[in-house]
Write a protein that holds these residues in place. Structure first.
Motif, short mmCIF file in Angstrom:
data_model
loop_
_atom_site.label_atom_id
_atom_site.label_comp_id
_atom_site.label_asym_id
_atom_site.label_seq_id
_atom_site.Cartn_x
_atom_site.Cartn_y
_atom_site.Cartn_z
N PHE A 124 0.86 -1.18 0.00
CA PHE A 124 0.00 0.00 0.00
C PHE A 124 0.90 1.23 0.00
CE2 PHE A 124 -2.74 2.63 3.18
CZ PHE A 124 -3.24 3.44 2.15
N GLU A 148 0.54 5.32 -0.08
CA GLU A 148 -0.36 6.48 -0.02
C GLU A 148 0.45 7.77 -0.12
OE1 GLU A 148 -2.84 6.50 3.49
OE2 GLU A 148 -3.99 8.22 2.77
N LEU A 153 1.28 10.25 1.70
CA LEU A 153 1.29 10.47 3.15
C LEU A 153 2.74 10.62 3.58
CD1 LEU A 153 -0.47 8.02 5.71
CD2 LEU A 153 1.39 9.57 6.24
N CYS A 194 -6.97 7.51 3.24
CA CYS A 194 -7.78 8.72 3.40
C CYS A 194 -7.53 9.70 2.25
CB CYS A 194 -7.47 9.38 4.74
SG CYS A 194 -7.93 8.37 6.16
N TRP A 229 -3.10 14.58 5.95
CA TRP A 229 -1.78 14.24 6.49
C TRP A 229 -0.91 15.49 6.64
CZ3 TRP A 229 -2.75 10.13 8.84
CH2 TRP A 229 -3.58 9.16 8.29
N ASN A 246 -12.67 4.35 0.58
CA ASN A 246 -11.80 3.92 1.69
C ASN A 246 -12.42 4.33 3.02
OD1 ASN A 246 -9.00 3.26 2.93
ND2 ASN A 246 -9.34 5.38 3.57
N HIS A 251 -9.98 -3.27 7.40
CA HIS A 251 -8.80 -2.60 7.95
C HIS A 251 -8.64 -2.98 9.42
CE1 HIS A 251 -8.80 0.87 4.77
NE2 HIS A 251 -8.69 -0.33 4.26
N TYR A 261 -5.46 -2.54 12.35
CA TYR A 261 -4.08 -2.23 12.75
C TYR A 261 -3.78 -2.83 14.11
CZ TYR A 261 -3.53 1.05 8.86
OH TYR A 261 -3.42 1.60 7.61
N TRP A 313 1.13 -0.15 14.13
CA TRP A 313 1.04 1.33 14.07
C TRP A 313 1.58 1.86 15.39
CZ3 TRP A 313 -3.22 4.17 11.00
CH2 TRP A 313 -3.12 5.56 11.17
N LEU A 357 3.63 9.67 10.17
CA LEU A 357 3.59 8.25 10.55
C LEU A 357 4.92 7.53 10.26
CD1 LEU A 357 -0.02 7.30 9.32
CD2 LEU A 357 0.65 8.55 11.36
N ALA A 374 0.36 -1.78 5.48
CA ALA A 374 0.50 -0.32 5.53
C ALA A 374 1.81 0.01 6.26
CB ALA A 374 -0.69 0.29 6.27
N LEU A 395 4.45 3.95 8.60
CA LEU A 395 4.00 2.83 9.44
C LEU A 395 4.95 1.64 9.30
CD1 LEU A 395 0.13 3.24 9.01
CD2 LEU A 395 1.54 4.00 10.91
O1 AHR Z 1 -2.52 3.97 6.52
C1 AHR Z 1 -2.79 5.20 7.12
C2 AHR Z 1 -4.27 5.51 7.17
O2 AHR Z 1 -4.92 4.63 8.03
C3 AHR Z 1 -5.06 5.41 5.90
O3 AHR Z 1 -4.98 6.54 5.10
C4 AHR Z 1 -6.46 5.22 6.38
O4 AHR Z 1 -7.25 4.51 5.46
C5 AHR Z 1 -6.28 4.52 7.71
O5 AHR Z 1 -7.04 5.07 8.70
#
Ligand code: AHR
Length: 528
Positions: free
Chosen positions: A26, A28, A30, A74, A99, A175, A275, A277, A336, A348, A380, A386
């Protein structure tokens, strides 16, 4: 700790295929996940091909990334794809509201992502903007990526340097629609999702649905029942609906109920996203290094919860879909932790230790055991965010323990799960009791039997005798990942603190004896 017992692999009773997409990634927009981590720009002094850094590409090629989810997260539900196409100088600058309000230069857009995916040899999983975008915008995006001449969308893509249509293997329909993507109730989401599933087409001729013979499907069409008579399209784009947050069952129920009542000629989905974590004590609180055994065991205990979450959602899905048409897609998971000191907390950035590599192996084993329903997962995240595979800083790059686990697990991609029975033993710390050993076995595409054996116990080795029904093995060859401490990390200064080492073991009388070091992941193949 209680001693684990012998392990029996039933090579003569093959189970489900472990879809290679279970080892997906993944990426993103971010923090430093894309900019710095993947994209350095064409004029960078960091070696690159068309702006994409070559060291990261080489490292990702080595773990055979099957699929990458992009552009979020996100971020996806606020992303407007037109911002990221065309001449770089003309692209707009936007703000990444999710972010840290980072400036988004849009220099890495659709064509750059597809170039990146091609450079690492991966399929594309595109998450369209359902939250703040329109069906028309998503439909136009898919046309831009997949249309062929004489369509204007194809001409626009060709003018931007890519004549051939791209392949979009997976399409994400929003998402976290209960959170940053909405927030919507399950019912509200389903109404929205159905229009995206219906109107967003993939026009790539290689992925197009086969022509329908209406005289064949007429009876099913008139009855209003789900149409089993529709021709299948194995190479078609797979649509993934947004799904539950962790163990919350409401989205799974509502989406699956709607799916069961669908008329697949009008809309269909191939997966529902989950999802979950692993936070440790609290989100953003668990240090990435400098922790003790209690914190180690706590994270591994929470890692095990993935099994009960997957079991829970699979049971709901079985009610509506016993033939397992719809996959459970765990497209965000991982450890996380507390952001590394001195970094922007919403970037992150965290330290990734041996513990996280062990957690990755445990999660991958859980997914493999559920391979009949779990057919894609995306950790992630891929770079700098992360539980990353890779960390970069300017021209420097370092591989995390999780990267090494993914590399060791390559033989499990598209392998066939083989049942194992064993006494896992116990590893206890304070009030936490965990299995000492976790294991899976599979027959790889190379025809060989592969084992993954995890010793969770940081204090003592585990002696495992393995016998394989239906296979005569004389030895085992592979790699073991461990380190001096559970919180050992790889840094730019000491990149090989947690690195796999070769391991071999001999079999005698049909039994293979392996000693698993404390806090380790071992992957071996059996040699005849
Ligand atoms: O992976 C970080 C964020 O965690 C993602 O953007 C979101 O989908 C989740 O809450």
């Amino acid at each position: 700790a209680t001693a684990p017992g012998g392990l029996v692999v039933q090579a003569d009773k093959p189970g489900a295929v472990i879809n290679r997409d279970i080892f997906g990634q993944f990426a993103e927009h971010l923090g430093l996940g894309i900019y710095d981590g993947v994209w350095v720009g064409k004029g960078s002094r960091i070696p690159n091909v068309r702006g994409i850094r070559s060291d990261v590409v080489a490292a990702l090629k080595a773990i055979k990334v099957p699929v990458v989810r992009w552009p979020g997260g996100c971020f996806a539900d606020e992303y407007h794809w037109r911002d990221g196409i065309g001449p770089a100088a003309k692209r707009v600058t936007t703000v990444n509201t999710n972010w840290a309000g980072a400036i988004e230069p849009n220099t890495f857009g659709t064509d750059e992502f597809m170039d990146f995916a091609a450079q690492i040899g991966s399929e594309a999983y595109i998450s369209v903007n359902v939250g703040s975008g329109t069906v028309q915008e998503a439909s136009d995006w898919l046309a831009y990526m997949t249309a062929v001449a004489p369509s204007s969308a194809a001409a626009e893509r060709a003018a931007n340097g890519h004549k051939a249509p791209y392949k979009v293997k997976y399409l994400g329909l929003g998402n976290e629609m209960w959170g940053c993507g909405g927030p919507y109730t399950g019912e509200e989401y389903v109404t929205k999702m159905k229009t995206f599933a219906h109107f967003v087409h993939n026009q790539n001729p290689d992925q197009a649905p086969p022509k329908i013979d209406y005289s064949v499907i007429a009876k099913d069409l008139m009855s209003g029942k789900p149409m089993d008579s529709l021709p299948s399209n194995p190479n078609g784009m797979k649509r993934i609906a947004a799904g539950p947050n962790s163990s919350d069952a409401s989205y799974t129920e509502v989406v699956m109920k709607a799916w069961k009542a669908r008329s697949p000629i009008y809309w269909d989905i191939d997966g529902i996203s989950l999802h979950q974590y692993t936070w440790g004590s609290l989100p953003f609180n668990e240090p990435g290094t400098g922790f003790g055994e209690k914190e180690y065991a706590n994270v591994l205990m929470q890692t095990q919860w993935m099994d009960r979450t997957v079991t829970k959602h699979s049971a709901i899905m079985d009610k509506y879909d016993p033939k397992k048409h719809v996959a459970l897609v765990v497209d965000e998971w991982g450890v996380w932790l507390k952001p590394r000191a001195g970094t922007e907390s919403l970037f992150l950035i965290q330290d990734s230790s041996l513990r996280d590599g062990i957690a990755a192996a445990m999660n991958l084993n859980i997914f493999a055991r559920h391979a009949d329903r779990v057919r894609m997962t995306n950790i992630a995240q891929m770079v700098n965010v992360l539980q990353a595979m890779i960390m970069t800083e300017g021209p420097k790059m370092v591989l995390t323990p999780t990267y090494h686990v993914y590399k060791m697990y390559v033989p499990f991609q598209d392998a066939t799960l083989l049942p194992v029975t064993f006494n896992a033993g116990e590893y206890k710390v304070g009030t936490i009791t965990l299995p000492k050993v976790d294991a899976i076995a599979a027959r790889g595409k190379d025809g060989k039997v592969w084992l993954s054996l995890v010793n969770l116990d940081p204090n003592s080795p585990a002696d495992i005798s393995t016998s394989v029904a239906g296979v005569s093995a004389t030895s085992a060859v592979g790699e073991v990942l461990t380190a001096p401490r559970v919180d050992s990390i790889n840094s730019f200064a000491a990149p090989d603190t947690v690195t796999p080492r070769p391991v071999t073991a001999r079999a005698s009388g049909g039994t293979l004896k392996l000693t698993l070091p404390p806090k380790s992941v071992t992957v071996v193949r059996l040699e005849p």
